[in-house]
Write a protein that holds these residues in place. Structure first.
Motif, PDB file in Angstrom:
ATOM      1  N   GLN A   7       0.842  -1.188   0.000  1.00 30.43           N
ATOM      2  CA  GLN A   7       0.000   0.000   0.000  1.00 30.43           C
ATOM      3  C   GLN A   7       0.882   1.244   0.000  1.00 30.43           C
ATOM      4  O   GLN A   7       2.023   1.225   0.483  1.00 30.43           O
ATOM      5  N   GLU A  65      -2.371   5.450   1.712  1.00 32.05           N
ATOM      6  CA  GLU A  65      -3.362   4.437   2.084  1.00 32.05           C
ATOM      7  C   GLU A  65      -3.129   3.954   3.517  1.00 32.05           C
ATOM      8  O   GLU A  65      -4.078   3.753   4.282  1.00 32.05           O
ATOM      9  N   ARG A 109      -4.207   6.535   6.013  1.00 28.36           N
ATOM     10  CA  ARG A 109      -5.659   6.595   6.160  1.00 28.36           C
ATOM     11  C   ARG A 109      -6.165   5.427   7.012  1.00 28.36           C
ATOM     12  O   ARG A 109      -7.008   5.596   7.890  1.00 28.36           O
TER      13      ARG A 109
END
Lengths: 380, 187
Positions: free
Chosen positions: B151, B155, B158
């Motif tokens: 990722q 990402e 988050r």
């Protein structure tokens, strides 16, 4: 040599990966990814919806055969009408009655080791993984644990959908195609059906018959049609078997009772205890699962003779295509007051082998008791 | 839904069970696959198919799944990784995708012969897994997400509710720590 951490992690075993995963790795799909489409693909690839789509289809050769058969039946029916009206048969046929050859509305497929059928007029169609297509009966284990789909998994889910799809152990069965309803009033008073609701659903698999309580999906009955059930009465099983052999020989001109089973049943003739003897005919040493049922009452009187399953006349009857039916009727007529073709319904049955039969339903009566019987006429 | 319940549901009612399985794990399966083909241009339907095939394979090979050896999630990830590689191979992107150009990801083993042996490589990997685990949260998660799920920092930030710079800093420090531990050469 350098080793990439990505590669090393890629080589993780499930256990190793599990040690690093936590419950927090809940990852969401991006909006451009369709869950519905993925689900459909999963179902498609594992065949979950396969059964539903597996409606038997008529291939070109079937249509050709059907058209040919209709022509044959048109010709054959004329002969049949003459035959059924003949005084020599002893059959009483009302003058206004005639056999109407209908459109082909009943097609039976026998392929591989399965039997499937379609019927646009009723739903009594069975499918089996059985001896139906000539697989030796002995091939099928008698141990019920070999049939986990039917026996061990009694957890049945009946969807409230128009298709009424039945799911058993990962497989789907469609109402009217793979399973059907059976009313308790037609069943043995001693059977467990009586203890449960009015309807049960039955899966007929060759010699095996499985029934589930509809309301709960609980497995409530299973029987192997080859198993004996003892009966008590004036007319014993041994008597019935001996008499069956004699009658079968009389009808078919040779000893061909290779297998029989008997069980007390509540027949359409009444509740007075009828012993039904059935046997399976053999073709080249293999059972076809064709069955002729001879019904005797406890006094030893033959009160019914009917054909079950399909390909009824495929074996011995090929040698006696007309005479054997005539003989059967004659024998039956000795014991039954009247046999009359009472309705105008007849169905053409066809197997994938191209064998065609005209199914005629007729009323058979003895004294005041009348029952509907089905006869199959080889029209080849 | 817990694994045992999920398995029971799949056995009892495959369609419902599979739906639940996909609801629960489609995201992580997608991440595994997408992470491995991130540099290649694929239609979303290619990835959807790959994700779906992962679940199909899981169902078809369910008899092989041993719950005592790992969770369904981990098992699915393994299948997904294989499927992603297969997808790359089919599309001839495999070599490009597996090029060893990512400098951030290098470990330099002290003994080169060690990693040439599969057995020793397994040993190295086990040690690496243990070392990552020992990093503790959230660093272990950052490393796993960055180098296994691949990722982006955004990402990861988050998902873990961190800032992007925090993720990058933590990832860098974790990598240095791992390099030291494995005798690699620091930059």
């Amino acid at each position: 040599m350098k080793k990439n951490i990505n590669d090393l992690l890629d080589g993780m075993t499930v256990e190793e990966l599990d040690s690093l995963l936590t419950a927090e790795e809940e990852m969401t799909l991006p909006k451009n990814i369709s869950m519905k489409r993925m689900t459909q693909r999963v179902y498609q690839s594992i065949g979950l919806s396969e059964v539903v789509r597996q409606r038997p289809q008529l291939h070109l050769r079937h249509w050709i055969a059907i058209v040919a058969c209709v022509c044959i039946v048109l010709a054959g029916s004329a002969v049949g009408i003459w035959f059924l009206n003949s005084d020599e048969t002893g059959i009483i046929v009302p003058e206004e009655t005639e056999i109407v050859v209908p459109d082909v509305d009943y097609v039976i497929y026998l392929s591989g080791n399965s039997l499937a059928g379609t019927d646009k007029t009723d739903s009594s169609v069975t499918i089996g993984e059985s001896a139906a297509a000539g697989v030796p009966v002995d091939y099928f284990p008698k141990d019920v644990s070999f049939y986990p789909n039917y026996i061990q998994n009694s957890d049945v889910v009946l969807e409230e959908s128009p298709l009424q799809t039945l799911r058993l152990d990962g497989r789907e069965y469609e109402f009217g195609k793979h399973w059907y309803m059976e009313d308790t009033s037609m069943l043995d008073a001693k059977s467990p059906f009586q203890k449960y609701g009015k309807t049960v659903m039955c899966i007929q698999s060759g010699q095996y018959h499985v029934a589930y309580q509809l309301e709960t999906g609980r497995l409530i009955d299973f029987y192997d049609s080859k198993l004996y059930r003892n009966v008590n009465g004036e007319f014993t099983e041994a008597d019935a078997i001996a008499k069956s052999k004699q009658i079968v020989k009389e009808v078919y001109g040779e000893e061909c009772l290779k297998y029989y089973s008997s069980h007390p049943c509540e027949s359409q003739l009444g509740d007075d205890g009828v012993i039904a003897i059935s046997y399976i005919k053999y073709v080249s040493g293999y059972p076809t699962n064709d069955r002729i049922v001879l019904h005797f009452n406890l006094k030893g009187e033959l009160c019914g003779l009917s054909a079950e399953c399909y390909g009824f006349f495929e074996s011995v009857a090929e040698k006696y295509p007309v005479q054997q039916f005539k003989n059967a009727e004659t024998v039956l007529n000795k014991h039954i007051d009247s046999v009359a073709v009472s309705n105008q319904k007849a169905k053409l049955l066809m197997t994938t082998q191209g064998k065609c039969y005209l199914e005629v339903r007729a009323n058979c009566g003895t004294e005041e008791k009348v029952s509907m019987r089905t006869f199959y006429i080889n029209v080849d | 839904m817990k694994d045992a319940e999920l398995l029971e549901l799949i056995h009892r009612d495959p369609s419902t069970g599979l739906e639940q399985l996909m609801r629960q794990y489609a995201g992580i399966v997608y991440a595994v696959i997408r992470g491995r083909i991130v540099n290649a241009s694929y239609y979303s339907t290619d990835i959807e198919d790959c994700v779906a095939d992962t679940f199909s394979e899981f169902y078809q090979e369910l008899h092989r799944y041993d719950p005592s050896k790992g969770s369904i999630k981990a098992y699915l990830c393994q299948i997904a990784r294989h499927n992603a590689i297969d997808l790359l191979r089919k599309n001839d992107h495999y070599k490009d995708q597996l090029s060893l150009d990512d400098e951030d990801g290098w470990l330099m083993p002290a003994d080169r012969d060690m990693v040439e042996s599969r057995i020793l490589e397994d040993e190295l990997r086990r040690e690496l897994v243990a070392a990552i685990d020992a990093l503790g949260e959230p660093d272990s998660q950052i490393v796993l997400r960055k180098f296994y799920f691949r990722q982006s920092s955004k990402e990861i930030a988050r998902a873990l509710k961190l800032t992007v710079s925090n993720v990058d800093t933590r990832a860098h420090r974790a990598l240095i720590k791992l390099r030291k531990q494995f005798g690699g050469v620091e930059e």
